[in-house]
Write an enzyme that holds these catalytic residues in place. Structure first.
Site, PDB file in Angstrom:
ATOM      1  N   GLU A   1       3.113   0.376   3.110  1.00 47.53           N
ATOM      2  CA  GLU A   1       2.709  -0.687   4.033  1.00 47.53           C
ATOM      3  C   GLU A   1       2.813  -2.026   3.312  1.00 47.53           C
ATOM      4  O   GLU A   1       2.222  -2.203   2.246  1.00 47.53           O
ATOM      5  CB  GLU A   1       1.265  -0.472   4.512  1.00 47.53           C
ATOM      6  CG  GLU A   1       1.096   0.754   5.376  1.00 47.53           C
ATOM      7  CD  GLU A   1      -0.348   1.022   5.775  1.00 47.53           C
ATOM      8  OE1 GLU A   1      -0.579   1.382   6.923  1.00 47.53           O
ATOM      9  OE2 GLU A   1      -1.242   0.877   4.910  1.00 47.53           O
TER      10      GLU A   1
ATOM     11  N   HIS B   1       0.838  -1.199   0.000  1.00 47.92           N
ATOM     12  CA  HIS B   1       0.000   0.000   0.000  1.00 47.92           C
ATOM     13  C   HIS B   1       0.873   1.249   0.000  1.00 47.92           C
ATOM     14  O   HIS B   1       1.453   1.622   1.009  1.00 47.92           O
ATOM     15  CB  HIS B   1      -0.937  -0.013   1.216  1.00 47.92           C
ATOM     16  CG  HIS B   1      -1.766   1.219   1.317  1.00 47.92           C
ATOM     17  ND1 HIS B   1      -2.046   1.829   2.512  1.00 47.92           N
ATOM     18  CD2 HIS B   1      -2.357   1.976   0.358  1.00 47.92           C
ATOM     19  CE1 HIS B   1      -2.779   2.912   2.282  1.00 47.92           C
ATOM     20  NE2 HIS B   1      -2.982   3.017   0.989  1.00 47.92           N
TER      21      HIS B   1
END
Length: 193
Positions: free
Chosen positions: A155, A143
């Site tokens: 992430e 992410h």
């Protein structure tokens, strides 16, 4: 395979997020395959990437030769079959579960067995997306935050069945992209959201 063994990155969807991820990949030295649904949208993404790389040249953060080499590492397609030789494919399409699951099922039938499949979802369950493939251990979340070239964090999301190898490879690629990767589990909103 380790993160250093990843040579070719695929990016599916070249909107604001996908184009930013593709830009990071070509700057980091990866051969990069970008897919959009039409040639026109692909060319718009290439122009956007070229524009942002030119701004780096103008600010003396990159040479004109480096810009040319980076753009030379980007190939565009409308066909998912073009991902057959990718070591990592990052999905950045519409934030809807159905299309993402369809795409992952299609990708699984095209890519090599050791190719890592990553989703850039910010809110959907990575585990649910991974349920579309018969090899969910290869699926992770990566992410990125908008705009991807500027925001330092990525992430790395471990889904329920993600393998340690897939998570560590995604983490290593995040570092190679110049990001600050953090590991997290597949929970609503991950860490930041």
């Amino acid at each position: 395979m380790t993160a250093s063994g990843i040579r070719t990155v695929g990016v599916v969807g070249l909107g604001a997020m996908g184009a930013g991820i593709a830009q990071l990949a070509v700057e980091a030295g990866f051969e990069t395959v970008g897919r959009e649904v039409t040639d026109e949208l692909g060319e718009k993404a290439r122009e956007r990437i070229a524009h942002f790389l030119q701004r780096k040249v103008d600010k003396e953060r990159m040479t004109a030769d480096e810009r040319g080499a980076a753009l030379g590492r980007l190939s565009l397609t409308t066909d998912v079959a073009a991902f057959s030789e990718c070591d990592l494919v990052i999905e950045a399409i519409v934030e809807e579960l159905g299309p993402k699951k369809e795409l992952f099922a299609a990708l699984e039938s095209i890519v090599r067995p050791n190719t890592i499949l990553a989703t850039n979802t910010s809110a959907l369950s990575v585990t649910e997306i991974a349920s579309a493939v018969s090899t969910p251990e290869r699926v992770v979340g990566m992410h990125f935050f908008n705009p991807a070239p500027l925001m330092p964090l990525v992430e790395i999301v471990r889904a329920e069945l993600s393998s340690d190898e897939a998570v560590e490879m995604a983490y290593g690629v995040g570092e190679r992209l110049g990001k600050h990767p953090i590991r997290c589990h597949d929970t609503p909103g991950f860490v930041v959201n």
